[in-house]
Design an enzyme around this catalytic site. Structure first.
Site, short mmCIF file in Angstrom:
data_model
loop_
_atom_site.label_atom_id
_atom_site.label_comp_id
_atom_site.label_asym_id
_atom_site.label_seq_id
_atom_site.Cartn_x
_atom_site.Cartn_y
_atom_site.Cartn_z
N THR A 1 2.83 -5.50 3.27
CA THR A 1 2.28 -6.41 4.27
C THR A 1 2.74 -7.81 3.90
O THR A 1 2.66 -8.21 2.73
CB THR A 1 0.74 -6.35 4.29
N ASP B 1 -10.94 3.11 7.89
CA ASP B 1 -10.71 2.50 6.58
C ASP B 1 -11.57 1.25 6.42
O ASP B 1 -11.12 0.20 5.97
CB ASP B 1 -9.22 2.17 6.41
N GLY C 1 0.83 -1.19 0.00
CA GLY C 1 0.00 0.00 0.00
C GLY C 1 0.86 1.24 0.00
O GLY C 1 2.08 1.18 -0.21
N1 LIG Z 1 -4.16 -9.94 10.09
C1 LIG Z 1 -4.25 -10.41 8.84
N2 LIG Z 1 -4.47 -11.71 8.63
C2 LIG Z 1 -4.55 -12.21 7.38
N3 LIG Z 1 -4.40 -11.46 6.28
C3 LIG Z 1 -4.18 -10.16 6.44
C4 LIG Z 1 -4.11 -9.55 7.71
N4 LIG Z 1 -3.87 -8.24 7.55
C5 LIG Z 1 -3.83 -8.03 6.23
N5 LIG Z 1 -4.02 -9.17 5.56
C6 LIG Z 1 -4.03 -9.38 4.12
O1 LIG Z 1 -3.07 -8.55 3.53
C7 LIG Z 1 -3.69 -7.74 2.55
C8 LIG Z 1 -3.00 -6.40 2.50
O2 LIG Z 1 -2.88 -5.91 3.80
P1 LIG Z 1 -3.27 -4.46 4.26
O3 LIG Z 1 -4.69 -4.17 3.92
O4 LIG Z 1 -2.90 -4.34 5.68
O5 LIG Z 1 -2.32 -3.54 3.44
P2 LIG Z 1 -2.48 -2.97 2.00
O6 LIG Z 1 -3.89 -3.03 1.55
O7 LIG Z 1 -1.47 -3.67 1.16
O8 LIG Z 1 -2.01 -1.52 2.18
P3 LIG Z 1 -2.72 -0.37 2.98
O9 LIG Z 1 -2.29 -0.59 4.38
O10 LIG Z 1 -2.17 0.87 2.39
O11 LIG Z 1 -4.20 -0.55 2.81
C9 LIG Z 1 -5.14 -7.66 2.98
O12 LIG Z 1 -5.99 -7.41 1.93
C10 LIG Z 1 -5.37 -9.01 3.56
O13 LIG Z 1 -5.71 -9.92 2.54
#
Ligand SMILES: Nc1ncnc2c1ncn2[C@@H]1O[C@H](COP(=O)(O)OP(=O)(O)OP(=O)(O)O)[C@@H](O)[C@H]1O
Length: 597
Positions: free
Chosen positions: A24, A140, A19
């Site tokens: 992540t 969010d 993101g």
């Molecule tokens: N605690 C968790 N357990 C399992 N999967 C997770 C978890 N947290 C995040 N994810 C997975 O990781 C993906 C991306 O994570 P996250 O939404 O935290 O970050 P992002 O969308 O890449 O960036 P941003 O933080 O800018 O939204 C999520 O869509 C989800 O599928």
């Protein structure tokens, strides 16, 4: 990548996402016997400024503490296992939630039916109530950030999934902390996701009902498979026209979703509990009644929209003010467009170290959690946010017979709202401290209100009384209170407070007025005449004590003990928690908001 041991402990297995603030990862914890899986969220601060970086560090630590508490107290929020800092970047190690996101579910299995969506809402709303009870706005909520954990791991049968709320926006907001061009601290990025984010949140003023708005749109996505941007909008209200895309949805659920997604926060459910109650079959009839009103006129229970009493107890009743002092909508420009424009313009907001955030949303959404650990999820200990936080200008229990001005159940004359309300009805978690830079005002500030009133000349009285809303109550910062020390020739926060009340006592109202932050003036104090009229009912106000709860060079929270002696001889005491922000350009502290303790 597999060989990487992050922090000498976590083996990265896979990237889950990338993101705006970092990546992540799915990882395994090599220092646990089970080598349990975990999710590592990397966050990169935007600043390279050492002073700001230190502030980010402090906020990150506070927010991590809150995330730990949130996760420990609710099975539908990932647990925080650890947090650390490495080479200038910040990491959260969280419980891995088995399952997929709502987005994935719709993409793979298609849209949900009404019963499934109701079930989803009824299972996630208590989690939101729980989060809000910590005075935190998630900020969010969207289909990507709700995961479905099979109640029986290994199965993925509809109806058995337990929704889990991930990806709190507050930490990202902390990472967005940066130095403004005028030397203040800003938060230049509105956290949230386009389409699912309410206008007030895009403008840096997230409310509890901002989460409900996003949740309502999430539910609509589940029913229709469409994201908000795919729907036409009502040009008068800015609200999406989604019903024809889900023709089989019952009027009861449709009305709940309509109300949740109202453009104007006043027209929404004020709390997650209220929305939850509206979903219960036995109250659907009530909801139906409510929704019969035109979109912008849905009655809102007074408790949710209590406005701030800005005038003395015996002042003339305030005529039902329009929700916002705003001109009629411009043809072709919907409120929603205005809100989105606000986000796109990248409004700069000041971030106080903990004030807002901690005050709960500003910075933080992460403010300090309540002293008592909230109970388990099943019975969330939701405490409705204070709805009538008094303005700094109003002595407290002075006017028992004059209840705070509230939006009447019906507001026939209420024009369509085309601006973001200055403040919210509910004591919102403010994670964004109002702008420190008067030259970059939020897009949504009502036009009539001078942003920066003349120094010596009281501003002209607006024709329409301001619809007051209570200021958000600052949350207690978790930092240890520190006495303020003079910085150069700067006045201390304590001195500024004393000076403010000295001006009041000396009837130098225009000077006192100018000690209020422009947004405070616009949002919470009413117009200048109301302000002076009110203070004219006060004989004198004595400042008993001023205690600094926390401070940074740019912001401070002080508790001020006051005794009011009214013109009629009545005496009353109150303690106000006041947040101040430093204005480098004027070299003064401005009172940014207050709340009664
Ligand atoms: N605690 C968790 N357990 C399992 N999967 C997770 C978890 N947290 C995040 N994810 C997975 O990781 C993906 C991306 O994570 P996250 O939404 O935290 O970050 P992002 O969308 O890449 O960036 P941003 O933080 O800018 O939204 C999520 O869509 C989800 O599928």
């Amino acid at each position: 990548m597999n060989s990487v041991l992050l922090n000498n402990r976590y083996r990265i297995l896979q990237e889950l996402g990338m993101g705006g603030f970092g990546q992540t990862f799915l990882a395994e914890d090599t220092q646990m016997p089970s080598k349990r899986r975990c999710v590592i969220k990397q966050l990169k601060p935007v600043t390279g400024n050492p002073a700001i970086y230190q502030m980010v560090q402090e906020r990150f630590a506070r927010e991590a503490a809150v995330l730990e508490q949130l996760g420990d107290g609710n099975a539908q929020i990932p647990k925080l296992f650890a947090y650390f800092e490495l080479e200038g970047q910040f990491y959260l190690v969280q419980e891995w939630i088995e399952g997929g996101t709502l987005t994935k579910k719709v993409q793979t299995l298609g849209t949900l039916n009404e019963a499934q969506v109701r079930s989803l809402l009824m299972n996630i709303l208590p989690v939101l109530a729980y989060v809000h009870s910590f005075r935190i706005v998630h900020r969010d909520i969207k289909p990507d950030n709700i995961m479905l954990r099979p109640s029986n791991p290994g199965s993925f049968s509809p109806g058995e999934d337990v929704p889990v709320l991930i990806d709190f926006g507050s930490v990202k907001e902390t990472m967005a902390t940066a130095m403004s061009s005028s030397g203040g601290v800003t938060n230049s990025i509105a956290i949230g996701s386009p389409g699912f984010m309410s206008a007030e949140q895009a403008a840096g003023r997230p409310l509890y009902s901002s989460d409900l708005y996003s949740l309502g749109l999430t539910a609509i996505y589940m029913l229709t498979g469409k994201i908000p941007q795919e729907f036409p909008t009502d040009p008068a209200t800015g609200e999406i026209l989604w019903r024809s895309y889900a023709p089989t949805v019952s009027p009861g659920l449709a009305m709940v979703l309509d109300r949740a997604t109202r453009f104007n926060p006043r027209d929404r459910f004020p709390t997650a509990e209220d929305m939850l109650n509206a979903l219960k079959p036995n109250v659907n009839s009530q909801v139906a009644t409510v929704a019969v009103a035109p979109p912008n006129r849905a009655p809102v229970p007074p408790s949710q929209v209590a406005t701030v009493p800005v005038a003395p107890a015996n002042r003339a009743p305030v005529t039902p003010p329009p929700p916002y002092r705003q001109s009629s909508p411009q043809p072709g420009i919907s409120p929603r467009a205005v809100g989105i424009a606000a986000a796109v313009l990248g409004i700069s907001f000041l971030i106080g170290f903990g004030i807002a955030q901690d005050r709960k949303s500003s910075d933080p959404p992460i403010a300090t959690p309540p002293a008592n650990n909230p109970p388990p999820v099943s019975v969330p200990p939701y405490t409705p946010p204070p709805t009538q936080t008094p303005p700094i200008i109003s002595p407290p229990s002075q006017e028992p017979e004059t209840p705070p001005v509230v939006v009447p159940p019906q507001e026939p004359e209420t024009p369509p709202v085309d601006v973001i309300p200055p403040q919210e009805p509910e004591t919102p978690p403010v994670d964004v401290i109002p702008p420190q830079e008067p030259e970059t005002p939020p897009v949504v500030v009502p036009p009539q209100e001078p942003e920066t009133p003349p120094v010596d000349v009281p501003p002209q009285e607006p024709e329409t009384p301001v619809d007051q809303t209570p200021p958000s109550e600052p949350e207690l910062p978790d930092s240890t209170p520190e006495p303020t020390e003079p910085v150069g020739d700067r006045p201390t926060p304590e001195e500024s407070i004393s000076d403010y009340y000295a001006n009041i006592n000396n009837r130098n109202y225009s000077q006192a007025w100018n000690q209020l932050d422009p947004r405070f003036q616009a949002n919470e104090s009413g117009d200048y005449n109301t302000y002076t009229n009110w203070w004219n009912t006060v004989g004198s106000v004595n400042v008993n004590n001023v205690n600094v709860v926390a401070s940074t060079p740019f912001s401070a929270i002080v508790d001020t003990g006051l005794t009011y002696t009214m013109q009629d001889g009545t005496i009353s005491d109150e303690t106000l928690r006041m947040s101040l922000i430093w204005n480098e350009e004027t070299g003064t502290w401005a009172i940014e908001q207050t709340s009664r303790l």
